[in-house]
Design a protein around this motif. Structure first.
Motif, PDB file in Angstrom:
ATOM      1  N   HIS A 179       0.839  -1.195   0.000  1.00 49.16           N
ATOM      2  CA  HIS A 179       0.000   0.000   0.000  1.00 49.16           C
ATOM      3  C   HIS A 179       0.872   1.242   0.000  1.00 49.16           C
ATOM      4  N   VAL A 180       0.294   2.343  -0.482  1.00 49.81           N
ATOM      5  CA  VAL A 180       1.008   3.613  -0.537  1.00 49.81           C
ATOM      6  C   VAL A 180       0.538   4.503   0.601  1.00 49.81           C
ATOM      7  N   ARG A 181      -0.738   4.767   0.630  1.00 52.44           N
ATOM      8  CA  ARG A 181      -1.342   5.595   1.673  1.00 52.44           C
ATOM      9  C   ARG A 181      -2.451   4.792   2.327  1.00 52.44           C
ATOM     10  N   GLY A 182      -3.597   5.392   2.452  1.00 54.32           N
ATOM     11  CA  GLY A 182      -4.745   4.690   3.011  1.00 54.32           C
ATOM     12  C   GLY A 182      -5.458   3.867   1.955  1.00 54.32           C
ATOM     13  N   ARG A 183      -6.380   3.053   2.428  1.00 54.23           N
ATOM     14  CA  ARG A 183      -7.129   2.178   1.533  1.00 54.23           C
ATOM     15  C   ARG A 183      -7.934   2.963   0.504  1.00 54.23           C
ATOM     16  N   VAL A 184      -8.618   4.025   0.942  1.00 56.53           N
ATOM     17  CA  VAL A 184      -9.446   4.820   0.032  1.00 56.53           C
ATOM     18  C   VAL A 184      -8.576   5.511  -1.015  1.00 56.53           C
ATOM     19  N   PHE A 185      -7.455   6.051  -0.615  1.00 55.28           N
ATOM     20  CA  PHE A 185      -6.538   6.717  -1.548  1.00 55.28           C
ATOM     21  C   PHE A 185      -6.029   5.726  -2.590  1.00 55.28           C
ATOM     22  N   ASP A 186      -5.583   4.551  -2.159  1.00 55.86           N
ATOM     23  CA  ASP A 186      -5.042   3.555  -3.083  1.00 55.86           C
ATOM     24  C   ASP A 186      -6.091   3.093  -4.088  1.00 55.86           C
ATOM     25  N   VAL A 187      -7.294   2.824  -3.616  1.00 55.67           N
ATOM     26  CA  VAL A 187      -8.358   2.361  -4.506  1.00 55.67           C
ATOM     27  C   VAL A 187      -8.738   3.457  -5.496  1.00 55.67           C
ATOM     28  N   THR A 188      -8.827   4.694  -5.029  1.00 56.22           N
ATOM     29  CA  THR A 188      -9.184   5.804  -5.909  1.00 56.22           C
ATOM     30  C   THR A 188      -8.135   6.001  -6.996  1.00 56.22           C
ATOM     31  N   ILE A 189      -6.871   5.986  -6.635  1.00 59.51           N
ATOM     32  CA  ILE A 189      -5.798   6.177  -7.608  1.00 59.51           C
ATOM     33  C   ILE A 189      -5.764   5.020  -8.612  1.00 59.51           C
ATOM     34  N   CYS A 190      -5.955   3.794  -8.155  1.00 56.57           N
ATOM     35  CA  CYS A 190      -5.970   2.655  -9.080  1.00 56.57           C
ATOM     36  C   CYS A 190      -7.130   2.751 -10.064  1.00 56.57           C
ATOM     37  N   MET A 191      -8.298   3.145  -9.597  1.00 56.49           N
ATOM     38  CA  MET A 191      -9.452   3.271 -10.493  1.00 56.49           C
ATOM     39  C   MET A 191      -9.261   4.422 -11.484  1.00 56.49           C
ATOM     40  N   LEU A 192      -8.722   5.539 -11.022  1.00 53.77           N
ATOM     41  CA  LEU A 192      -8.458   6.655 -11.935  1.00 53.77           C
ATOM     42  C   LEU A 192      -7.413   6.276 -12.979  1.00 53.77           C
ATOM     43  N   THR A 193      -6.387   5.559 -12.569  1.00 53.33           N
ATOM     44  CA  THR A 193      -5.358   5.115 -13.503  1.00 53.33           C
ATOM     45  C   THR A 193      -5.948   4.144 -14.528  1.00 53.33           C
ATOM     46  N   ALA A 194      -6.807   3.244 -14.086  1.00 54.82           N
ATOM     47  CA  ALA A 194      -7.456   2.314 -15.013  1.00 54.82           C
ATOM     48  C   ALA A 194      -8.316   3.066 -16.021  1.00 54.82           C
ATOM     49  N   GLY A 195      -9.037   4.069 -15.570  1.00 57.35           N
ATOM     50  CA  GLY A 195      -9.849   4.871 -16.484  1.00 57.35           C
ATOM     51  C   GLY A 195      -9.010   5.611 -17.505  1.00 57.35           C
ATOM     52  N   MET A 196      -7.895   6.187 -17.052  1.00 56.67           N
ATOM     53  CA  MET A 196      -7.017   6.901 -17.990  1.00 56.67           C
ATOM     54  C   MET A 196      -6.385   5.937 -18.996  1.00 56.67           C
ATOM     55  N   LEU A 197      -5.982   4.756 -18.543  1.00 57.30           N
ATOM     56  CA  LEU A 197      -5.397   3.778 -19.459  1.00 57.30           C
ATOM     57  C   LEU A 197      -6.414   3.297 -20.489  1.00 57.30           C
ATOM     58  N   LEU A 198      -7.656   3.085 -20.057  1.00 57.50           N
ATOM     59  CA  LEU A 198      -8.688   2.693 -21.016  1.00 57.50           C
ATOM     60  C   LEU A 198      -8.931   3.793 -22.039  1.00 57.50           C
ATOM     61  N   PHE A 199      -8.920   5.040 -21.598  1.00 59.49           N
ATOM     62  CA  PHE A 199      -9.091   6.157 -22.518  1.00 59.49           C
ATOM     63  C   PHE A 199      -7.942   6.230 -23.511  1.00 59.49           C
ATOM     64  N   LEU A 200      -6.710   6.064 -23.030  1.00 65.31           N
ATOM     65  CA  LEU A 200      -5.539   6.173 -23.891  1.00 65.31           C
ATOM     66  C   LEU A 200      -5.291   4.934 -24.753  1.00 65.31           C
ATOM     67  N   SER A 201      -5.921   3.814 -24.422  1.00 66.13           N
ATOM     68  CA  SER A 201      -5.667   2.576 -25.171  1.00 66.13           C
ATOM     69  C   SER A 201      -6.132   2.655 -26.618  1.00 66.13           C
ATOM     70  N   GLN A 202      -7.052   3.555 -26.921  1.00 64.35           N
ATOM     71  CA  GLN A 202      -7.520   3.652 -28.308  1.00 64.35           C
ATOM     72  C   GLN A 202      -6.433   4.172 -29.243  1.00 64.35           C
ATOM     73  N   TRP A 203      -5.397   4.786 -28.713  1.00 66.27           N
ATOM     74  CA  TRP A 203      -4.290   5.276 -29.537  1.00 66.27           C
ATOM     75  C   TRP A 203      -3.043   4.407 -29.425  1.00 66.27           C
ATOM     76  N   ALA A 204      -3.157   3.248 -28.822  1.00 68.55           N
ATOM     77  CA  ALA A 204      -1.982   2.401 -28.610  1.00 68.55           C
ATOM     78  C   ALA A 204      -1.450   1.809 -29.909  1.00 68.55           C
ATOM     79  N   ASN A 205      -2.293   1.601 -30.895  1.00 68.61           N
ATOM     80  CA  ASN A 205      -1.852   1.015 -32.168  1.00 68.61           C
ATOM     81  C   ASN A 205      -1.584   2.051 -33.237  1.00 68.61           C
ATOM     82  N   THR A 206      -1.495   3.306 -32.864  1.00 64.30           N
ATOM     83  CA  THR A 206      -1.242   4.366 -33.840  1.00 64.30           C
ATOM     84  C   THR A 206       0.156   4.184 -34.429  1.00 64.30           C
ATOM     85  N   PRO A 207       0.272   4.171 -35.764  1.00 66.09           N
ATOM     86  CA  PRO A 207       1.605   4.006 -36.357  1.00 66.09           C
ATOM     87  C   PRO A 207       2.480   5.235 -36.126  1.00 66.09           C
TER      88      PRO A 207
END
Length: 89
Positions: A58-86
């Motif tokens: 863990h980094v900080r508290g449980r709520v902080f860790d879960v929030t950061i992981c969910m936000l990171t997952a959302g950003m990665l899903l958003f950015l994944s549409q450009w992962a195959n850009t030549p």
């Protein structure tokens, strides 16, 4: 206050997970690898929210860790549409 001691096995599994995501990008597509990483962040967040302390790192508290992981997952899903850009030279 002393934190709970996390098993070294948890850190080994995190390293194997990271290597697995890198290999996935080479074996399949980068978009699949980024999507798989986002999904694993969601799983990690759910595990962090439900498992008792000391099982996962863990980094900080449980709520902080879960929030950061969910936000990171959302950003990665958003950015994944450009992962195959030549590349543009």
């Amino acid at each position: 206050m002393r934190g709970e001691r996390v098993s070294p096995l948890a850190y080994i599994l995190l390293v194997v997970w990271t290597i697995g995501i890198c290999v996935t990008a080479f074996v399949w597509t980068p978009r699949f690898a980024v999507t798989a990483m986002a999904a694993s962040f969601v799983v990690f967040a759910l595990l962090r929210a439900t498992l008792p302390g000391g099982v996962l790192p863990h980094v900080r508290g449980r709520v902080f860790d879960v929030t950061i992981c969910m936000l990171t997952a959302g950003m990665l899903l958003f950015l994944s549409q450009w992962a195959n850009t030549p590349q543009v030279f």
